[in-house]
Write a protein that holds these residues in place. Structure first.
Motif, short mmCIF file in Angstrom:
data_model
loop_
_atom_site.label_atom_id
_atom_site.label_comp_id
_atom_site.label_asym_id
_atom_site.label_seq_id
_atom_site.Cartn_x
_atom_site.Cartn_y
_atom_site.Cartn_z
N ALA A 99 0.84 -1.21 0.00
CA ALA A 99 0.00 0.00 0.00
C ALA A 99 0.86 1.24 0.00
O ALA A 99 0.54 2.25 -0.62
CB ALA A 99 -0.92 -0.01 1.22
N MET A 100 2.00 1.19 0.73
CA MET A 100 2.86 2.36 0.80
C MET A 100 3.79 2.45 -0.40
O MET A 100 4.15 3.53 -0.85
CB MET A 100 3.70 2.30 2.10
N ASN A 101 4.20 1.29 -0.97
CA ASN A 101 5.12 1.27 -2.11
C ASN A 101 4.53 0.41 -3.22
O ASN A 101 4.93 -0.74 -3.41
CB ASN A 101 6.47 0.69 -1.68
N PRO A 102 3.51 0.93 -3.90
CA PRO A 102 2.85 0.13 -4.94
C PRO A 102 3.81 -0.17 -6.08
O PRO A 102 4.70 0.61 -6.41
CB PRO A 102 1.71 1.04 -5.39
N ILE A 103 3.63 -1.35 -6.67
CA ILE A 103 4.45 -1.74 -7.82
C ILE A 103 3.96 -0.96 -9.05
O ILE A 103 2.77 -0.92 -9.34
CB ILE A 103 4.33 -3.25 -8.08
N THR A 104 4.90 -0.35 -9.75
CA THR A 104 4.55 0.46 -10.92
C THR A 104 4.80 -0.33 -12.21
O THR A 104 5.42 -1.40 -12.20
CB THR A 104 5.39 1.74 -10.97
N GLU A 105 4.30 0.22 -13.33
CA GLU A 105 4.54 -0.40 -14.63
C GLU A 105 6.04 -0.45 -14.93
O GLU A 105 6.53 -1.41 -15.54
CB GLU A 105 3.82 0.38 -15.73
N ASP A 106 6.75 0.58 -14.49
CA ASP A 106 8.20 0.60 -14.70
C ASP A 106 8.88 -0.53 -13.95
O ASP A 106 9.85 -1.13 -14.44
CB ASP A 106 8.78 1.95 -14.26
N ASP A 107 8.37 -0.83 -12.73
CA ASP A 107 8.93 -1.93 -11.96
C ASP A 107 8.75 -3.25 -12.70
O ASP A 107 9.66 -4.09 -12.78
CB ASP A 107 8.26 -2.03 -10.58
N ILE A 108 7.54 -3.44 -13.27
CA ILE A 108 7.25 -4.68 -14.00
C ILE A 108 8.13 -4.77 -15.25
O ILE A 108 8.72 -5.82 -15.53
CB ILE A 108 5.76 -4.72 -14.39
N ALA A 109 8.22 -3.66 -15.98
CA ALA A 109 9.04 -3.64 -17.19
C ALA A 109 10.49 -3.92 -16.85
O ALA A 109 11.18 -4.67 -17.56
CB ALA A 109 8.90 -2.30 -17.90
N ASP A 110 10.96 -3.33 -15.74
CA ASP A 110 12.34 -3.54 -15.29
C ASP A 110 12.59 -5.01 -14.97
O ASP A 110 13.61 -5.59 -15.35
CB ASP A 110 12.59 -2.71 -14.02
N TYR A 111 11.63 -5.58 -14.29
CA TYR A 111 11.77 -6.99 -13.88
C TYR A 111 11.84 -7.90 -15.10
O TYR A 111 12.72 -8.77 -15.19
CB TYR A 111 10.60 -7.39 -12.98
N LEU A 112 10.93 -7.68 -16.05
CA LEU A 112 10.90 -8.53 -17.24
C LEU A 112 12.16 -8.36 -18.08
O LEU A 112 12.70 -9.32 -18.64
CB LEU A 112 9.66 -8.22 -18.08
N ALA A 113 12.65 -7.10 -18.17
CA ALA A 113 13.85 -6.85 -18.94
C ALA A 113 15.07 -7.51 -18.33
O ALA A 113 15.99 -7.93 -19.04
CB ALA A 113 14.08 -5.34 -19.08
N ASN A 114 15.09 -7.62 -17.00
CA ASN A 114 16.25 -8.19 -16.31
C ASN A 114 16.06 -9.66 -15.93
O ASN A 114 16.91 -10.23 -15.25
CB ASN A 114 16.55 -7.37 -15.04
N THR A 115 14.93 -10.23 -16.37
CA THR A 115 14.67 -11.65 -16.08
C THR A 115 14.28 -12.32 -17.38
O THR A 115 13.10 -12.65 -17.61
CB THR A 115 13.54 -11.80 -15.03
N PRO A 116 15.23 -12.51 -18.30
CA PRO A 116 14.90 -13.01 -19.63
C PRO A 116 14.31 -14.42 -19.62
O PRO A 116 13.64 -14.82 -20.57
CB PRO A 116 16.25 -12.98 -20.36
#
Length: 229
Positions: free
Chosen positions: A8-25
Motif C-alpha cells: 500500500a505504501m510502495n505500490p508496484i509500478t509499470e516501470d517496476d514490471i518492465a524492469d523486472y521482465l527486462a532483467n529476467t529473460p
C-alpha cells in the motif's frame, strides 16, 4: 530482519514490471503459457489479438515502410537519371551552337522545353556593342543588376513583386520563381540574370536544394561569355 514489504505504501509500478521482465529473460521460459494468453489491442480496430499476431502486424508494417522507402529511392534515382540526361542534351546544344546572338533565346527555350519550366526569361548586360540592340541586352535597371550581383546562390521562393518578373510574358502567373545570377567567376559581379517562374507556389521554394540550378548558372554563364568583350 527486513520489515515486510508494504504494497500500500510502495505500490508496484509499470516501470517496476518492465524492469523486472527486462532483467529476467528466462521469465517467459518458466511461464510460457502466458505468451499465448496475452491479448493486445489491434491498431486496425478495437479487437483483441494475441502477442504473436501483434508482433506479426508490427513486422508487416515495418516491411511495408521499407518497401515505400525503396520505391522512393528507385523513383528518385530514375528522376535523377532523366534530369542528368536532359542536362547533358542541353549542354551539348550550347557547346555546338554557332550563333552567339541567339544563345540567350536558345537557353530560355530549351530550359522550358527540356525541364518543363512554365515561364523563363534572361537578361545579359555589358555585352559587346554588336549585341546591345537585342531585347535580352536592354531595359535592365541598376537595381536588378545590383540584386543579381548580391545573390551568392540562386534565389528560390515566392514572387514578392520582384522587378525582374516584368520580363516574363505573364508576370501575374509567376507565383514562385528562381532567380539565377550569371557571372564569369564565383566572386565576380553578375553580368546577367536567368529567371524561371511557375504558377505552382511550391515549384521553387526556399527549402529546395540549388545544386542543379548552380550547374545551370555555370553552363549558361560559360556559353554567354561569347557575347562579352
Amino acid at each position: 530482519m527486513n520489515p515486510p514489504h508494504n504494497a500500500a505504501m510502495n505500490p508496484i509500478t509499470e516501470d517496476d514490471i518492465a524492469d523486472y521482465l527486462a532483467n529476467t529473460p528466462d521469465f517467459f521460459e518458466r511461464h510460457a503459457q502466458l505468451l499465448a494468453q496475452v491479448q493486445l489491442t489491434s491498431p486496425h480496430g478495437n479487437r483483441a489479438v494475441s502477442l504473436q499476431e501483434r508482433q506479426a502486424e508490427m513486422l508487416r508494417e515495418k516491411i511495408k515502410a521499407l518497401e515505400h522507402r525503396l520505391m522512393d529511392m528507385v523513383r528518385h534515382g530514375t528522376e535523377n537519371v532523366v534530369t542528368a540526361d536532359r542536362l547533358q542534351r542541353w549542354t551539348a546544344s550550347l557547346l555546338t551552337s554557332r550563333d552567339p546572338r541567339g544563345l540567350p533565346y536558345q537557353i530560355v527555350e530549351q530550359l522550358q522545353s527540356l525541364f518543363l519550366v512554365p515561364q523563363a526569361a534572361i537578361k545579359v548586360w555589358d555585352c559587346e556593342s554588336s549585341f546591345q540592340n537585342e531585347p535580352y541586352a536592354q531595359w535592365v535597371s541598376e537595381d536588378v543588376k545590383a540584386l543579381a550581383t548580391s545573390l551568392t546562390a540562386p534565389y528560390c521562393g515566392l514572387n514578392s513583386g520582384f522587378e525582374a518578373t516584368a520580363w516574363l510574358d505573364d508576370a501575374r502567373a509567376a507565383v514562385s520563381i528562381a532567380m539565377i545570377p550569371l557571372r564569369s567567376q564565383p566572386d565576380a559581379p553578375a553580368f546577367g540574370l536567368l529567371l524561371l517562374a511557375s504558377p505552382d507556389g511550391q515549384r521553387y521554394n526556399a527549402e529546395m536544394g540549388t545544386d542543379f540550378l548552380e550547374r545551370i548558372a555555370e553552363l549558361a554563364s560559360a556559353a554567354l561569355s561569347r557575347l562579352r568583350p
